[in-house]
Scaffold this active site. Structure first.
Site, PDB file in Angstrom:
ATOM      1  N   ASP A   1       0.856  -1.177   0.000  1.00 47.48           N
ATOM      2  CA  ASP A   1       0.000   0.000   0.000  1.00 47.48           C
ATOM      3  C   ASP A   1       0.897   1.233   0.000  1.00 47.48           C
ATOM      4  O   ASP A   1       2.066   1.164   0.402  1.00 47.48           O
ATOM      5  CB  ASP A   1      -0.904  -0.017   1.238  1.00 47.48           C
ATOM      6  CG  ASP A   1      -1.819   1.182   1.295  1.00 47.48           C
ATOM      7  OD1 ASP A   1      -2.467   1.493   0.285  1.00 47.48           O
ATOM      8  OD2 ASP A   1      -1.863   1.829   2.357  1.00 47.48           O
TER       9      ASP A   1
ATOM     10  N   ASP B   1       0.053   4.959   1.192  1.00 46.74           N
ATOM     11  CA  ASP B   1      -0.020   5.795   2.396  1.00 46.74           C
ATOM     12  C   ASP B   1      -0.041   4.937   3.663  1.00 46.74           C
ATOM     13  O   ASP B   1      -0.903   4.093   3.831  1.00 46.74           O
ATOM     14  CB  ASP B   1      -1.262   6.679   2.329  1.00 46.74           C
ATOM     15  CG  ASP B   1      -1.311   7.482   1.036  1.00 46.74           C
ATOM     16  OD1 ASP B   1      -0.291   8.099   0.696  1.00 46.74           O
ATOM     17  OD2 ASP B   1      -2.364   7.470   0.366  1.00 46.74           O
TER      18      ASP B   1
ATOM     19  N   ASN C   1      -5.537   2.850  -3.302  1.00 52.79           N
ATOM     20  CA  ASN C   1      -6.806   3.524  -3.579  1.00 52.79           C
ATOM     21  C   ASN C   1      -6.565   5.026  -3.520  1.00 52.79           C
ATOM     22  O   ASN C   1      -5.912   5.508  -2.587  1.00 52.79           O
ATOM     23  CB  ASN C   1      -7.855   3.179  -2.515  1.00 52.79           C
ATOM     24  CG  ASN C   1      -8.336   1.746  -2.562  1.00 52.79           C
ATOM     25  OD1 ASN C   1      -8.207   1.063  -3.565  1.00 52.79           O
ATOM     26  ND2 ASN C   1      -8.921   1.292  -1.465  1.00 52.79           N
TER      27      ASN C   1
ATOM     28  N   CYS D   1      -6.315   2.784  -8.028  1.00 56.14           N
ATOM     29  CA  CYS D   1      -7.759   2.763  -8.241  1.00 56.14           C
ATOM     30  C   CYS D   1      -8.319   4.109  -7.762  1.00 56.14           C
ATOM     31  O   CYS D   1      -8.083   4.513  -6.629  1.00 56.14           O
ATOM     32  CB  CYS D   1      -8.413   1.615  -7.472  1.00 56.14           C
ATOM     33  SG  CYS D   1     -10.182   1.491  -7.828  1.00 56.14           S
TER      34      CYS D   1
ATOM     35  N   HIS E   1     -11.770   5.053  -8.126  1.00 56.43           N
ATOM     36  CA  HIS E   1     -13.220   5.090  -7.912  1.00 56.43           C
ATOM     37  C   HIS E   1     -13.670   4.049  -6.884  1.00 56.43           C
ATOM     38  O   HIS E   1     -13.418   2.852  -7.059  1.00 56.43           O
ATOM     39  CB  HIS E   1     -13.944   4.873  -9.237  1.00 56.43           C
ATOM     40  CG  HIS E   1     -13.508   5.839 -10.288  1.00 56.43           C
ATOM     41  ND1 HIS E   1     -13.858   7.162 -10.257  1.00 56.43           N
ATOM     42  CD2 HIS E   1     -12.717   5.678 -11.378  1.00 56.43           C
ATOM     43  CE1 HIS E   1     -13.310   7.792 -11.295  1.00 56.43           C
ATOM     44  NE2 HIS E   1     -12.607   6.905 -11.982  1.00 56.43           N
TER      45      HIS E   1
END
Length: 173
Positions: free
Chosen positions: A8, A10, A57, A90, A92
């Site tokens: 990931d 953050d 995300n 991603c 959305h």
């Protein structure tokens, strides 16, 4: 087949900004802080033969909190600074790629011929762990003590830093 470590962004590759006990992404380059442990930890994984892919995300554009240009600038800075092979983003929340759905990992696996059963997902939020589990990876949760939902089911390993997570991965081989 190729083995990978999915990371990931953050809270794993860069410091998350914590507001009211919950992590948020930096919204400009001055807020982007990459901890000193990250580059050497990733280098160890590269030496061990892993493909390194960031999966993140980024709903902040859709929410009006960031511009696409700023996301691109942050992405470029991270890619220039760290030994990552790729980054899958991603944008959305309703998309099949939005974690905890496995779309980002599945797309990366297809592109790089990755064996997901021999790969790992490292994240600091329940969505990251869910995405890894949904893709068939082993999972490592970096517990940052956020005031939010915990992974359920729990990750294969819980760490308190990226270095600790990398040490555990390397001990599995």
């Amino acid at each position: 087949m190729i083995k990978a470590v999915f990371l990931d962004e953050d809270g794993v590759l860069n410091e998350a900004i914590v507001k009211d006990g919950k992590p948020v992404a930096p919204v400009n380059l001055s807020e982007l802080i990459i901890p000193s442990e990250v580059k050497p930890a990733l280098a160890k994984l590269k030496i061990a033969g892993y493909v390194l892919i960031c999966v993140t995300n980024k709903p902040d554009i859709e929410r009006g909190l960031m511009t696409q240009e700023m996301v691109n600038a942050i992405t470029n800075k991270i890619m220039q600074t760290l030994p990552l092979d790729d980054m899958f983003i991603c944008y959305h929340e309703m998309s099949d790629c939005y974690k905890p759905k496995p779309g980002l990992l599945l797309s990366a696996a297809q592109k790089y011929n990755i064996d997901l059963s021999q790969s790992y997902m490292i994240g600091d939020r329940w969505r990251d762990i869910g995405a890894g589990q949904n893709a068939g990876c082993r999972t490592i949760w970096i517990d940052r003590g956020y005031a939010e939902k915990k992974p359920d089911p729990s990750a294969d390993f819980t760490a308190h830093s990226l270095s600790e997570a990398v040490t555990w991965i390397l001990q599995q081989n």
